[in-house]
Design a protein around this motif. Structure first.
Motif, mmCIF file in Angstrom:
data_model
loop_
_atom_site.group_PDB
_atom_site.id
_atom_site.type_symbol
_atom_site.label_atom_id
_atom_site.label_comp_id
_atom_site.label_asym_id
_atom_site.label_seq_id
_atom_site.Cartn_x
_atom_site.Cartn_y
_atom_site.Cartn_z
ATOM 1 N N PRO A 289 -0.323 -68.319 58.776
ATOM 2 C CA PRO A 289 -1.224 -67.200 58.425
ATOM 3 C C PRO A 289 -2.606 -67.368 59.048
ATOM 4 O O PRO A 289 -3.245 -66.385 59.431
ATOM 5 C CB PRO A 289 -1.280 -67.276 56.891
ATOM 6 C CG PRO A 289 -0.015 -67.980 56.497
ATOM 7 C CD PRO A 289 0.253 -68.968 57.591
ATOM 8 N N GLN A 290 -3.067 -68.615 59.149
ATOM 9 C CA GLN A 290 -4.387 -68.869 59.724
ATOM 10 C C GLN A 290 -4.438 -68.452 61.195
ATOM 11 O O GLN A 290 -5.412 -67.854 61.653
ATOM 12 C CB GLN A 290 -4.728 -70.352 59.572
ATOM 13 C CG GLN A 290 -6.179 -70.698 59.913
ATOM 14 C CD GLN A 290 -6.488 -72.165 59.682
ATOM 15 O OE1 GLN A 290 -5.615 -72.956 59.324
ATOM 16 N NE2 GLN A 290 -7.749 -72.543 59.866
ATOM 17 N N LEU A 291 -3.354 -68.771 61.926
ATOM 18 C CA LEU A 291 -3.285 -68.403 63.337
ATOM 19 C C LEU A 291 -3.210 -66.886 63.500
ATOM 20 O O LEU A 291 -3.872 -66.303 64.382
ATOM 21 C CB LEU A 291 -2.064 -69.073 63.981
ATOM 22 C CG LEU A 291 -2.089 -69.327 65.493
ATOM 23 C CD1 LEU A 291 -3.339 -70.086 65.912
ATOM 24 C CD2 LEU A 291 -0.836 -70.105 65.902
ATOM 25 N N GLN A 292 -2.450 -66.228 62.637
ATOM 26 C CA GLN A 292 -2.338 -64.772 62.691
ATOM 27 C C GLN A 292 -3.678 -64.107 62.396
ATOM 28 O O GLN A 292 -4.018 -63.077 62.994
ATOM 29 C CB GLN A 292 -1.286 -64.289 61.698
ATOM 30 C CG GLN A 292 0.136 -64.714 62.032
ATOM 31 C CD GLN A 292 1.113 -64.311 60.949
ATOM 32 O OE1 GLN A 292 1.075 -63.182 60.453
ATOM 33 N NE2 GLN A 292 1.996 -65.236 60.566
ATOM 34 N N ALA A 293 -4.420 -64.677 61.472
ATOM 35 C CA ALA A 293 -5.718 -64.098 61.128
ATOM 36 C C ALA A 293 -6.722 -64.262 62.261
ATOM 37 O O ALA A 293 -7.612 -63.419 62.448
ATOM 38 C CB ALA A 293 -6.265 -64.764 59.855
ATOM 39 N N MET A 294 -6.582 -65.317 63.026
ATOM 40 C CA MET A 294 -7.550 -65.641 64.070
ATOM 41 C C MET A 294 -7.254 -64.966 65.405
ATOM 42 O O MET A 294 -8.181 -64.616 66.151
ATOM 43 C CB MET A 294 -7.598 -67.167 64.257
ATOM 44 C CG MET A 294 -8.592 -67.611 65.314
ATOM 45 S SD MET A 294 -8.832 -69.386 65.298
ATOM 46 C CE MET A 294 -9.761 -69.572 63.787
ATOM 47 N N ALA A 295 -5.961 -64.749 65.735
ATOM 48 C CA ALA A 295 -5.637 -64.303 67.087
ATOM 49 C C ALA A 295 -4.375 -63.448 67.103
ATOM 50 O O ALA A 295 -3.525 -63.539 66.206
ATOM 51 C CB ALA A 295 -5.449 -65.521 67.997
ATOM 52 N N GLN A 413 -0.832 -76.018 65.203
ATOM 53 C CA GLN A 413 -2.036 -76.812 64.958
ATOM 54 C C GLN A 413 -2.858 -77.008 66.235
ATOM 55 O O GLN A 413 -4.093 -76.969 66.205
ATOM 56 C CB GLN A 413 -1.654 -78.161 64.353
ATOM 57 C CG GLN A 413 -1.129 -78.076 62.927
ATOM 58 C CD GLN A 413 -2.122 -77.401 61.989
ATOM 59 O OE1 GLN A 413 -3.321 -77.727 61.976
ATOM 60 N NE2 GLN A 413 -1.637 -76.448 61.201
ATOM 61 N N THR A 414 -2.184 -77.198 67.362
ATOM 62 C CA THR A 414 -2.900 -77.406 68.625
ATOM 63 C C THR A 414 -3.580 -76.116 69.069
ATOM 64 O O THR A 414 -4.725 -76.137 69.562
ATOM 65 C CB THR A 414 -1.926 -77.893 69.718
ATOM 66 O OG1 THR A 414 -1.175 -79.009 69.231
ATOM 67 C CG2 THR A 414 -2.689 -78.310 70.963
ATOM 68 N N LEU A 415 -2.921 -74.978 68.890
ATOM 69 C CA LEU A 415 -3.538 -73.697 69.225
ATOM 70 C C LEU A 415 -4.778 -73.453 68.370
ATOM 71 O O LEU A 415 -5.825 -73.003 68.871
ATOM 72 C CB LEU A 415 -2.523 -72.564 69.026
ATOM 73 C CG LEU A 415 -1.387 -72.476 70.055
ATOM 74 C CD1 LEU A 415 -0.316 -71.494 69.581
ATOM 75 C CD2 LEU A 415 -1.926 -72.052 71.423
ATOM 76 N N LEU A 416 -4.677 -73.742 67.082
ATOM 77 C CA LEU A 416 -5.832 -73.585 66.189
ATOM 78 C C LEU A 416 -6.996 -74.471 66.623
ATOM 79 O O LEU A 416 -8.163 -74.056 66.608
ATOM 80 C CB LEU A 416 -5.432 -73.921 64.744
ATOM 81 C CG LEU A 416 -4.657 -72.843 63.995
ATOM 82 C CD1 LEU A 416 -4.107 -73.406 62.683
ATOM 83 C CD2 LEU A 416 -5.563 -71.631 63.713
ATOM 84 N N GLN A 417 -6.675 -75.685 67.043
ATOM 85 C CA GLN A 417 -7.731 -76.626 67.454
ATOM 86 C C GLN A 417 -8.522 -76.073 68.627
ATOM 87 O O GLN A 417 -9.757 -76.195 68.670
ATOM 88 C CB GLN A 417 -7.089 -77.972 67.815
ATOM 89 C CG GLN A 417 -8.090 -79.080 68.097
ATOM 90 C CD GLN A 417 -7.406 -80.411 68.365
ATOM 91 O OE1 GLN A 417 -6.239 -80.614 68.019
ATOM 92 N NE2 GLN A 417 -8.127 -81.323 68.991
#
Length: 731
Positions: A289-295, A413-417
């Protein structure tokens, strides 16, 4: 930093001619259809760009890129054009071989011997030999190796992908070995790759990992010289966004899918193949969900009109993507365009860079990763598998992070970083642009490439100088550039009188640039070489042995595989041997005279039935053979397509020489087929009575002199024809 510019430079004093070969896929100079299918991918970009950029260098005279001519309504008519200029002395040359329609690369293997012949025709038309042959992938490697062996030209090879590694991946994914072999014909491919490794003067790879982990699985790797030369990127096409407006067509193709288009974009581009792990990328995004919210997520997976019309493997990948997008309810967050024109691909990189996104390669394994270089040149940070090429790219450019692409959580996790640390993002972006210019630009690639090529050519020149105490000792054959050919039987024709033999060999030496020399004999290749060495006759350019059942070239005794495939038609050796047991007065000759495509018997007159009777008997058994009786003693049983005469006609086609350019000499019955017809024929004075039936026929000269002296007499008789043929070519 300015993008690379292409300036036309004057050529050096001795520029080189490079012949490149890439057999499969759809190859043209612009608007490449990358991702259309599994055969039209990164290799196509590489070979076209390499040809263009090499031709711009002053040390290169010209580059010819040979590929297959395709006449198929389902593809562009561009691929049916015999020639396409790329500029500055580079061109694509398309040669017809195999079916006219477009077929996948695994089906091309059946037609590669024909491709060898077509390439030889082309080389002859150039009026000079290339200095170097550079082949791409195993199919072109097979063709290039045959050309290299036949012509004595150094071979450089780039594998792009390897059979052993691909077979291992497919079996590990759950495919059955026998099914994989049936589809991809790995045994033949791997055998060819081993042979290429043993022969090539240089193998070029993109990374050290290719050498250690992929080529390391091959037996002949220890005998091969490798060079790691990373592919170049056209930084005039791929560059940071700057202030220039992004092409509206590219932006609209993405934004129409997205509910919040201004968010950063996670961008992936690849063919829809299982090993590209697009499913793992969607899973990583869908479970975060964090990745979806960001990008947002943008996936360009080849081109399609209707998923149902794709190849089975691609159909499954695309179907799974859509199902997973629905499973994770990603509508409005994922863009999956059906088609992106090649000219818009750089615009996509710039669009993603402007929106502070990230490029991801989620493949399970990645030998190199050209898209990673394109992304870096566009100022776009990367996330890539901790494997192969990405390790080198990140080490050189310091422009992103490596991850375990087997684990979707780690991908997320790597994409978020990368996306969360804005300062790090800017550093990755700047490093990528600078690193590509230093390590992966085309000028840098060409510079290193030519440095390695000069080593190959200098080594080859030294080898030739060592061998050329006399130019006759060169391994380079004169056949492709020859305008005439002298083909002689050995026993009782070429051999028999030493004085006249020396005169003939002197004549051959004098004319070796224009006239190819060959022998046609009933002897085996081993016996042929022994007798020629015994009489100090140089190994000919071509040897037709075993009464026309085998053809070999030069000092390396390279077999003509195409001829073997040609004469195999209707040949049933064991059944023929069993059938001849009926003729009790005919006995087999010793084992050393028997060959794969020849059965040899002793058959005295009065003991052997008429040949017509033997033919009738064989036909009643539905067996087919060519029977050649000579010297009132020997009966040779050959495939119906095999004989000295058939072999010479095959050579006339293969080497693009008219039959009237072949001067042939013989003395016995097994020479009849090559003496009769359109060849210029010489029957030496000591001929057997079997040849008397040829008297008074046009273009068959009966010499009064015996042995090699009879050949010289015939050469003098045909002097006008020789001079005319050579004058036509300006010699």
């Amino acid at each position: 930093m300015l993008p690379e510019t292409r300036l036309k430079q004057p050529k050096s004093e001795h520029p080189i001619y490079i012949l490149m070969i890439s057999m499969h896929g759809l190859i043209r100079g612009k608007d490449l259809e990358l991702g259309r299918d599994a055969d039209t991918g990164g290799q196509i970009t590489y070979v076209v760009e390499l040809a263009k950029h090499l031709a711009e260098h002053p040390d290169v005279e010209k580059v010819d890129l040979l590929t297959r001519l395709i006449e198929d309504d389902s593809v562009s008519p561009d691929y049916a054009k015999p020639e396409e200029e790329l500029g500055n002395g580079a061109r694509i040359v398309r040669l017809p071989f195999g079916p006219k329609r477009y077929i996948r690369k695994e089906l091309l293997w059946l037609h590669l011997n024909q491709a060898v012949d077509k390439c030889l025709h082309f080389i002859k038309q150039q009026g000079r030999l290339p200095d170097l042959i550079h082949t791409h992938y195993a199919d072109a490697g097979y063709v290039g190796q045959q050309l290299s062996l036949l012509l004595g030209i150094p071979l450089v090879h780039t594998g792009h992908s390897l059979g052993r590694a691909k077979r291992e991946r497919l079996v590990a994914s759950g495919r059955k070995l026998h099914a994989v072999e049936k589809q991809f014909n790995f045994e033949e491919r791997i055998s060819t790759e081993e042979s290429i490794l043993a022969h090539a003067s240089l193998v070029i790879t993109s990374t050290r990992q290719e050498i250690d982990e992929q080529y390391g699985q091959y037996t002949n790797v220890a005998d091969t010289r490798f060079s790691v030369i990373s592919p170049g990127t056209d930084t005039s096409r791929f560059s940071p966004p700057g202030r220039k407006k992004i092409a509206s067509s590219a932006q609209q193709a993405v934004d129409k899918f997205l509910a919040e288009p201004e968010k950063p974009i996670i961008f992936a581009i690849s063919r829809p193949e299982t090993r590209k792990n697009l499913k793992g990328l969607v899973e990583a995004y869908g479970k975060s969900p964090q990745l979806q919210a960001m990008a947002n997520l943008l996936i360009v997976a080849g081109a399609r009109k209707d998923i149902r019309e794709l190849e089975e493997a691609q159909h499954k990948v695309m179907g799974d993507l859509l199902l997973d997008i629905d499973l994770y309810d990603l509508w409005g967050k994922v863009a999956l365009p059906k088609y992106i024109p090649q000219e818009d691909v750089p615009e996509l990189y710039r669009l993603v860079a402007r929106r502070k996104g990230v490029f991801v390669n989620s493949a399970f394994t990645e030998p190199f990763g050209l898209t990673l270089i394109e992304a870096a040149a566009s100022g776009l940070p990367i996330v890539a598998p901790d494997d192969g090429g990405p390790r080198d790219i990140v080490a050189n450019c310091r422009n992103g992070l490596l991850t375990n692409t087997l684990d979707s959580n780690e991908i997320a996790q790597t994409l978020l970083q990368v996306l969360q640390d804005k300062k790090q993002w800017r550093l990755f972006s700047k490093n990528g642009v600078n690193g590509v210019y230093r390590h992966y630009s085309w000028p840098a690639h060409v510079k290193k490439y030519l440095k390695e090529i000069r080593r190959v050519l200098n080594k080859d020149k030294k080898r030739l100088r060592r061998q050329q105490a006399s130019i006759l000792n060169s391994e380079r054959t004169s056949i492709p550039l020859a305008q005439m050919a002298l083909i002689s039987d050995i026993d009782n024709t070429l051999l028999g009188d030493k004085v006249s033999l020396d005169k003939v060999t002197d004549w051959i030496a004098e004319h070796q640039k224009d006239v190819a020399f060959g022998v046609a004999t009933g002897r085996s290749i081993e016996s042929t070489v022994n007798v020629l060495n015994k009489h100090r006759v140089k190994i000919p350019d071509v040897m037709i042995t075993s009464v026309g059942a085998e053809i070999y070239y030069g000092k390396k005794l390279v077999p003509d595989i195409g001829w073997s495939a040609h004469i195999r038609h209707l040949w049933r050796r064991d059944s023929l041997a069993e059938a001849f047991l009926k003729f009790t007065d005919i006995s087999l000759q010793p084992d050393n005279t028997q060959r794969e495509f020849k059965l040899s018997y002793f058959a005295k007159p009065g003991q052997i039935p008429p040949l017509s009777e033997i033919y009738d008997y064989l036909h009643s058994l539905k067996l087919h053979a060519n029977l050649i009786y000579s010297h009132d003693e020997f009966l040779d049983v050959l495939p119906i397509r095999a004989s000295k005469g058939h072999a010479i006609r095959y050579l006339a086609y293969k080497w693009d020489l008219p039959l009237k350019s072949f001067l042939v000499a013989g003395d016995s019955g097994n020479d009849i087929e090559m003496l009769a017809g359109d060849t210029l024929a010489i029957v030496v004075g000591n001929h057997s009575a079997e040849l008397d039936i040829l008297k008074n026929q046009e273009q068959i000269y009966f010499s009064k002199a015996h042995y090699a002296a009879g050949i010289l007499e015939g050469i003098e008789h045909y002097d006008d024809e020789f001079n005319h043929a050579l004058d036509l070519k300006g010699f």
